[in-house]
Write a protein that holds these residues in place. Structure first.
Motif, PDB file in Angstrom:
ATOM      1  N   LEU A  96      31.173  -6.107 -24.738  1.00  0.00           N
ATOM      2  CA  LEU A  96      32.613  -5.926 -24.551  1.00  0.00           C
ATOM      3  C   LEU A  96      32.874  -5.689 -23.064  1.00  0.00           C
ATOM      4  O   LEU A  96      32.148  -4.942 -22.407  1.00  0.00           O
ATOM      5  CB  LEU A  96      33.104  -4.737 -25.363  1.00  0.00           C
ATOM      6  N   ALA A  97      33.898  -6.339 -22.533  1.00  0.00           N
ATOM      7  CA  ALA A  97      34.262  -6.189 -21.120  1.00  0.00           C
ATOM      8  C   ALA A  97      35.729  -5.803 -21.013  1.00  0.00           C
ATOM      9  O   ALA A  97      36.572  -6.306 -21.761  1.00  0.00           O
ATOM     10  CB  ALA A  97      34.002  -7.490 -20.365  1.00  0.00           C
ATOM     11  N   LEU A  98      36.029  -4.907 -20.085  1.00  0.00           N
ATOM     12  CA  LEU A  98      37.395  -4.419 -19.899  1.00  0.00           C
ATOM     13  C   LEU A  98      37.905  -4.768 -18.513  1.00  0.00           C
ATOM     14  O   LEU A  98      37.251  -4.490 -17.506  1.00  0.00           O
ATOM     15  CB  LEU A  98      37.448  -2.899 -20.097  1.00  0.00           C
ATOM     16  N   ASP A  99      39.081  -5.369 -18.488  1.00  0.00           N
ATOM     17  CA  ASP A  99      39.726  -5.763 -17.237  1.00  0.00           C
ATOM     18  C   ASP A  99      40.880  -4.796 -16.942  1.00  0.00           C
ATOM     19  O   ASP A  99      41.974  -4.940 -17.476  1.00  0.00           O
ATOM     20  CB  ASP A  99      40.247  -7.204 -17.363  1.00  0.00           C
ATOM     21  N   SER A 100      40.602  -3.788 -16.133  1.00  0.00           N
ATOM     22  CA  SER A 100      41.623  -2.833 -15.658  1.00  0.00           C
ATOM     23  C   SER A 100      42.306  -2.046 -16.773  1.00  0.00           C
ATOM     24  O   SER A 100      43.525  -1.870 -16.761  1.00  0.00           O
ATOM     25  CB  SER A 100      42.683  -3.563 -14.822  1.00  0.00           C
ATOM     26  N   VAL A 101      41.538  -1.561 -17.726  1.00  0.00           N
ATOM     27  CA  VAL A 101      42.090  -0.646 -18.732  1.00  0.00           C
ATOM     28  C   VAL A 101      42.232   0.722 -18.077  1.00  0.00           C
ATOM     29  O   VAL A 101      41.256   1.272 -17.571  1.00  0.00           O
ATOM     30  CB  VAL A 101      41.181  -0.577 -19.979  1.00  0.00           C
ATOM     31  N   ARG A 102      43.438   1.272 -18.072  1.00  0.00           N
ATOM     32  CA  ARG A 102      43.721   2.469 -17.262  1.00  0.00           C
ATOM     33  C   ARG A 102      43.876   3.755 -18.067  1.00  0.00           C
ATOM     34  O   ARG A 102      43.747   4.836 -17.505  1.00  0.00           O
ATOM     35  CB  ARG A 102      45.000   2.243 -16.445  1.00  0.00           C
ATOM     36  N   ASP A 103      44.195   3.659 -19.338  1.00  0.00           N
ATOM     37  CA  ASP A 103      44.484   4.868 -20.110  1.00  0.00           C
ATOM     38  C   ASP A 103      43.195   5.515 -20.628  1.00  0.00           C
ATOM     39  O   ASP A 103      42.408   4.860 -21.308  1.00  0.00           O
ATOM     40  CB  ASP A 103      45.383   4.516 -21.296  1.00  0.00           C
ATOM     41  N   PRO A 104      42.977   6.801 -20.315  1.00  0.00           N
ATOM     42  CA  PRO A 104      41.742   7.475 -20.757  1.00  0.00           C
ATOM     43  C   PRO A 104      41.563   7.479 -22.274  1.00  0.00           C
ATOM     44  O   PRO A 104      40.449   7.301 -22.774  1.00  0.00           O
ATOM     45  CB  PRO A 104      41.912   8.905 -20.224  1.00  0.00           C
TER      46      PRO A 104
END
Length: 237
Positions: A96-104
């Protein structure tokens, strides 16, 4: 008893720059702390109102615990653990890869989803929220002990990997009508903007979760919710 210096050194770990500088992070709550104690993470200090019967333990009052807690209402314990050294990235299996997920909270939930669906590696862009943010650690409920999280140049990582790269897009192929492979990279995008144009250029397969509501009025799903549905489809095959 806890000293003023200890309070200062602990509370500064709420900030990413000091976590990185000191190589330490905070974990709170009995269940979460026990998960870390039963893992390979190294305990530095434990401040608690109830004994855990471990070394480096300091019994303190509820009032003292509230002074160092990141929570509005402190739990029974707060522990300081060492951030482990990063190991080599894997290039096989389901990633799984995340592109700029900001919410903790979203990141914490996504780490739990990885744990649930047996995804051992989570690759994050450098703009994604720090996995050792206290709110993220709390939201993982201990799953951070079983999921490896990496921060890297996501574009370069996706260009180099020899696996199909799936991206979640509104205009993608219906995931319920698509046969998902056992190996591949699933990319989830930013809460507000989705997958960036740069990362979109690395995606080989665009997939979507269809809307079934009569009015088709909902703009999008929460990123963690979308991740749960898509990971379930990958595991279903």
């Amino acid at each position: 008893m806890i000293s003023k210096i200890q309070i200062k050194n602990i509370t500064r770990l709420k900030q990413k720059k000091y976590r990185q500088q000191d190589g330490l992070f905070i974990a709170e709550g009995g269940k979460v702390i026990k998960e870390f104690l039963n893992s390979t993470f190294q305990l530095i200090d434990l401040f608690t109102t109830e004994t855990f019967n471990v070394v480096n333990e300091t019994i303190i009052s509820e009032k003292e615990l509230q002074k160092i807690s990141c929570l509005t209402n402190a739990n029974t314990a707060l522990a300081i653990f060492k951030i482990p050294e990063t190991v080599a990235l894997s290039t096989d299996g389901l990633i799984l890869a995340l592109d700029s997920v900001r919410d903790p909270g979203n990141l914490g939930t996504i780490i739990r989803l990885c744990d649930w669906f047996g995804v051992k590696q989570l690759v994050c862009s450098l703009e994604t929220v720090d996995c050792y943010n206290p709110k993220v650690v709390q939201a993982t409920m201990g799953s951070l002990t079983r999921v490896k999280v990496y921060y890297t140049d996501l574009e370069q990582y996706l260009k180099d990997i020899k696996l199909p790269v799936f991206g979640a897009f509104m205009e993608g192929e219906n995931v319920y009508q698509t046969t998902m492979p056992n190996e591949g990279v699933l990319v989830l995008g930013n809460e507000a903007n989705g997958i960036s144009k740069t990362i979109e250029g690395c995606v080989t397969d665009k997939i979507s979760i269809p809307r079934f509501g009569a009015l088709q009025a909902t703009e999008s799903l929460n990123v963690a919710t979308a991740g749960a549905i898509l990971l379930s489809e990958f595991r279903r095959g």
